[in-house]
Design a protein around this motif. Structure first.
Motif, short mmCIF file in Angstrom:
data_model
loop_
_atom_site.label_atom_id
_atom_site.label_comp_id
_atom_site.label_asym_id
_atom_site.label_seq_id
_atom_site.Cartn_x
_atom_site.Cartn_y
_atom_site.Cartn_z
N TRP A 1 0.84 -1.20 0.00
CA TRP A 1 0.00 0.00 0.00
C TRP A 1 0.87 1.25 0.00
O TRP A 1 1.80 1.37 0.80
CB TRP A 1 -0.89 -0.01 1.24
N THR A 2 0.54 2.20 -0.87
CA THR A 2 1.16 3.52 -0.84
C THR A 2 0.07 4.58 -0.86
O THR A 2 -1.02 4.36 -1.40
CB THR A 2 2.10 3.75 -2.03
N GLY A 3 0.35 5.71 -0.25
CA GLY A 3 -0.64 6.77 -0.11
C GLY A 3 -1.21 6.78 1.29
O GLY A 3 -0.86 5.95 2.14
N ALA B 1 -7.75 5.07 -6.97
CA ALA B 1 -6.49 4.35 -6.81
C ALA B 1 -6.02 3.79 -8.14
O ALA B 1 -6.82 3.55 -9.06
CB ALA B 1 -6.67 3.21 -5.81
N GLU B 2 -4.73 3.58 -8.21
CA GLU B 2 -4.13 2.74 -9.25
C GLU B 2 -3.76 1.43 -8.58
O GLU B 2 -3.25 1.43 -7.46
CB GLU B 2 -2.89 3.43 -9.84
N TRP C 1 -0.57 -4.71 -5.23
CA TRP C 1 -0.25 -3.38 -4.72
C TRP C 1 -1.38 -2.41 -5.04
O TRP C 1 -2.15 -2.61 -5.98
CB TRP C 1 1.08 -2.86 -5.30
N LYS D 1 -1.99 1.92 -5.06
CA LYS D 1 -1.55 3.30 -4.88
C LYS D 1 -2.80 4.13 -4.67
O LYS D 1 -3.54 4.43 -5.59
CB LYS D 1 -0.78 3.79 -6.12
N TRP D 2 -3.04 4.49 -3.40
CA TRP D 2 -4.28 5.19 -3.03
C TRP D 2 -4.13 6.67 -3.33
O TRP D 2 -3.18 7.32 -2.91
CB TRP D 2 -4.55 4.96 -1.54
N LEU D 3 -5.09 7.23 -4.08
CA LEU D 3 -5.01 8.60 -4.55
C LEU D 3 -6.04 9.51 -3.89
O LEU D 3 -5.96 10.73 -4.04
CB LEU D 3 -5.22 8.65 -6.07
#
Length: 352
Positions: free
Chosen positions: A187-189, A339-340, A347, A349-351
């Motif tokens: 997880w990122t973001g 998200a992507e 994975w 990528k939370w936007l």
């Protein structure tokens, strides 16, 4: 066969398998392409696509049908020589040796394999819930309402149980700590709204050809499309199947357009959510247009006390190699990318 697109599609899917974490399937498809180019027996099971162009081959997911058919033979226990060459937890596999066994199986079980390949692939990747659940949490937070959740192209309905799983989104967790199915992701973001109150008061699902989990043959078909060197995925889907059977989850056999019009109208006192994952790209253009119109019609019926949401995990419209989670919410029809994500949920990528 004279069609070079057949071997090209096998090699392109081989590269995709490697990129998505299945080197065994990548190597197996390269061997299949070599066999095809040498006039080997794999050509016989690809006869229905003898004149197909590359777009048709990928629309039909022909290489994945071949992989699924071979894995189905393994899981059935009917071809022990092939099963002995496939990956097992704690033991690697030599794809060159596996192809020798696969080639023999193709010759001996050609009719069975060809019959398996007449059915389009149906996957039910449970880890896609780790991509969809943050969007559903976002709706719970923003509307403050109970949820009515409706999944189209639901396969066996395993992602219908999204709120019954346990998740880890980076440093935060959500869901029942005792859940039978637990999953994490890279997880990122920022974190999703894990403190939002979630109450699902209705849930239903449809699929054009739903998988009946009570049928062992259909259940095995679902497992056959899990890549055999991805052991965590296999363990997770088995646990999700056990839960769905215990809960007696059902998926209605129905066309997505007609079903959406019939069952997913907004209702006062709840947010109605229509959702799907890795489905849109496989629909013909006219079906896409018809479903988009039906969704817009449901959205036009939304009111502040009866909102309607369209949540989907699909390739980005302008870049088919990138997967995104997108949310449209009515009244108003605000549309945004949340998200992507990885196609299998590895994975996020939370936007938002």
């Amino acid at each position: 066969m004279d069609n070079p697109e057949l071997s090209r599609s096998l090699r392109l899917q081989a590269a995709s398998c490697r990129n998505l974490g299945s080197p065994f399937h990548g190597d197996l498809l390269d061997h299949a392409a070599e066999d095809l180019e040498a006039g080997g027996p794999v050509a016989a099971v690809l006869t229905p696509w003898a004149q197909a162009d590359l777009r048709k081959l990928f629309d039909d997911a022909m290489p994945l049908r071949l992989l699924g058919g071979l894995h189905d033979l393994v899981l059935s226990g009917d071809v022990p020589a092939l099963a002995a060459t496939y990956p097992r937890s704690g033991r690697g596999a030599d794809a060159a040796l596996a192809w020798i066994a696969a080639r023999a199986a193709i010759i001996r079980h050609q009719d069975r394999l060809a019959a398996f390949m007449t059915h389009e692939p149906q996957t039910n990747e449970v880890r896609r819930s780790v991509c969809l659940a943050p969007g559903l949490l976002t709706l719970a937070q923003e509307t403050g309402l109970p949820m009515r959740t409706f999944e189209i192209a639901a396969s066996a309905g395993l992602n219908l149980n999204w709120d019954r799983y346990r998740y880890r989104f980076g440093d935060v967790a959500w869901g029942d700590p005792a859940a039978r199915v637990a999953m994490d992701t890279e997880w990122t973001g920022g974190p999703p709204p894990v403190d939002a109150p979630v109450e699902v008061i209705a849930r239903a699902a449809c699929d054009r050809r739903p998988v009946d989990l009570t049928d062992p043959v259909q259940r095995r078909r679902l497992l056959a499309y899990i890549w055999p060197d991805q052991f965590e995925r296999m363990d997770r889907i088995r646990s999700a199947i056990d839960l769905a059977l215990a809960l007696e989850v059902t998926v209605e056999a129905a066309d997505a357009v007609a079903w959406t019009a019939r069952v997913a109208a907004p209702q006062a006192g709840a947010v109605t959510v229509l959702y799907h994952s890795v489905f849109w790209q496989y629909m013909p253009a006219d079906s896409q247009a018809a479903l988009a119109r039906t969704i817009a019609e449901q959205g036009a019926r939304a009111r502040p006390d009866a909102p309607f949401a369209w949540l989907r995990m699909e390739p980005a419209p302008d870049q088919m190699t990138n997967m995104e989670v997108r949310l449209t919410l009515w009244p108003g029809g605000q549309d945004r990318v949340l998200a992507e994500v990885h196609p299998h949920g590895a994975w996020v990528k939370w936007l938002n």
